[in-house]
Design an enzyme around this catalytic site. Structure first.
Site: not given
Length: 308
Positions: A113, A162, A193
């Site tokens: 991210l 991620l 995530d």
């Protein structure tokens, strides 16, 4: 519950320093400087007018998507980058591509991210922006979960957050010997995530998954291969050639056979993954929307500033 004026000002004034620090963090680990002319020539000859943060090459039998971000540092993911990847995948799903090859321009695969992007927005309206951010991630991850054709990933360098957690949602992962993998979520005040809470334990067992998700253990390419996160590791000098030979072999296969084979492997996982994605994004939204969550991210940001 609100940020102090001093806290907000310090974030805004130090974002530039952190961005420079992130760049230094990666540059220190590069053996060779990245040639900007390569980026220019790739963009000019391929999809300069269609995309800003990715390059898409339509090849014989497959679509090649390369992260090449202008709106973020080190191929990190913000909503703009994620939307472009989703758009390219949507096109590849509908055209005559038999599979997708996902890779990156430069010596970094994906730094996860875009932390700077999120910090900037969370200081404006924490509740609203945390909901928007969680929704962007949910849609991005669901695109990978629901994609029916094989996705092959060529990891050329660091895959973080991620950028690492989406790998098990793809079908084959090949890595450069120089690549490394890390999901240091707790370090920067975030929960996992990319369905990593389901896929990491499935792939590598609970203890190893927790070591990555809770304590942020960094895996070399060979370690990641040993744990099942990566399929094969290739030498840097011949990485691209090794990948392309294998991709062309796969792209010569019957498209129905490829798609049906993937469907058989994945048939019992889709709903479970979508539910895991939903749960993870709900927790992210809660953490990002809380004063404690913001405080954790500010502390992480301050540590990064102090380092450089």
């Amino acid at each position: 519950d609100a940020l102090t004026a001093n806290g907000t000002t310090s974030i805004q004034t130090s974002v530039t320093g952190v961005t420079a620090g992130k760049r230094k963090f990666i540059d220190d680990r590069r053996d060779q400087p990245f040639d900007k002319r390569l980026r220019f020539s790739v963009r000019q000859t391929e999809s300069a007018y269609r995309y800003r943060d990715i390059v898409v090459r339509k090849q014989d039998g497959f679509t090649h998507i390369l992260l090449s971000t202008k709106s973020s540092e080190n191929n990190s993911l913000n909503p703009e980058v994620m939307k472009e990847v989703q758009s390219a995948l949507s096109t590849a799903a509908a055209d005559d591509s038999k599979l997708v090859l996902l890779s990156a321009v430069g010596s970094v695969f994906c730094c996860g991210l875009d932390f700077i992007y999120f910090i900037r927005r969370l200081t404006d309206d924490r509740k609203r922006e945390s909901t928007k951010m969680a929704e962007a991630i949910r849609n991005f991850v669901n695109t990978f979960i629901q994609f029916k054709k094989p996705i092959i990933v060529a990891v050329n360098g660091p895959a973080i957050g991620l950028g690492a957690s989406i790998l098990p949602l793809c079908d084959v992962v090949w890595a450069n010997e120089k690549a490394w993998f890390q999901t240091p979520y707790t370090t920067f005040g975030q929960s996992p995530d990319g369905c990593s809470t389901i896929m990491f334990p499935k792939i590598m067992g609970g203890a190893s998954a927790n070591e990555m998700l809770l304590s942020g253990r960094k895996l070399t390419a060979q370690e990641a291969c040993g744990k099942g996160l990566v399929s094969q590791v290739f030498w840097p000098g011949t990485f691209t050639q090794e990948v392309m030979v294998r991709i062309k072999e796969l792209a010569s296969c019957n498209p129905v056979v490829l798609e049906e084979s993937k469907a058989l492997v994945r048939c019992n996982m889709k709903l479970e993954l979508e539910q895991a994605n939903e749960r993870e994004c709900e927790v992210l939204k809660k953490i990002w929307g809380s004063a404690q969550g913001m405080d954790s991210m500010l502390k992480y940001l301050q540590r990064k500033i102090d380092e450089f």
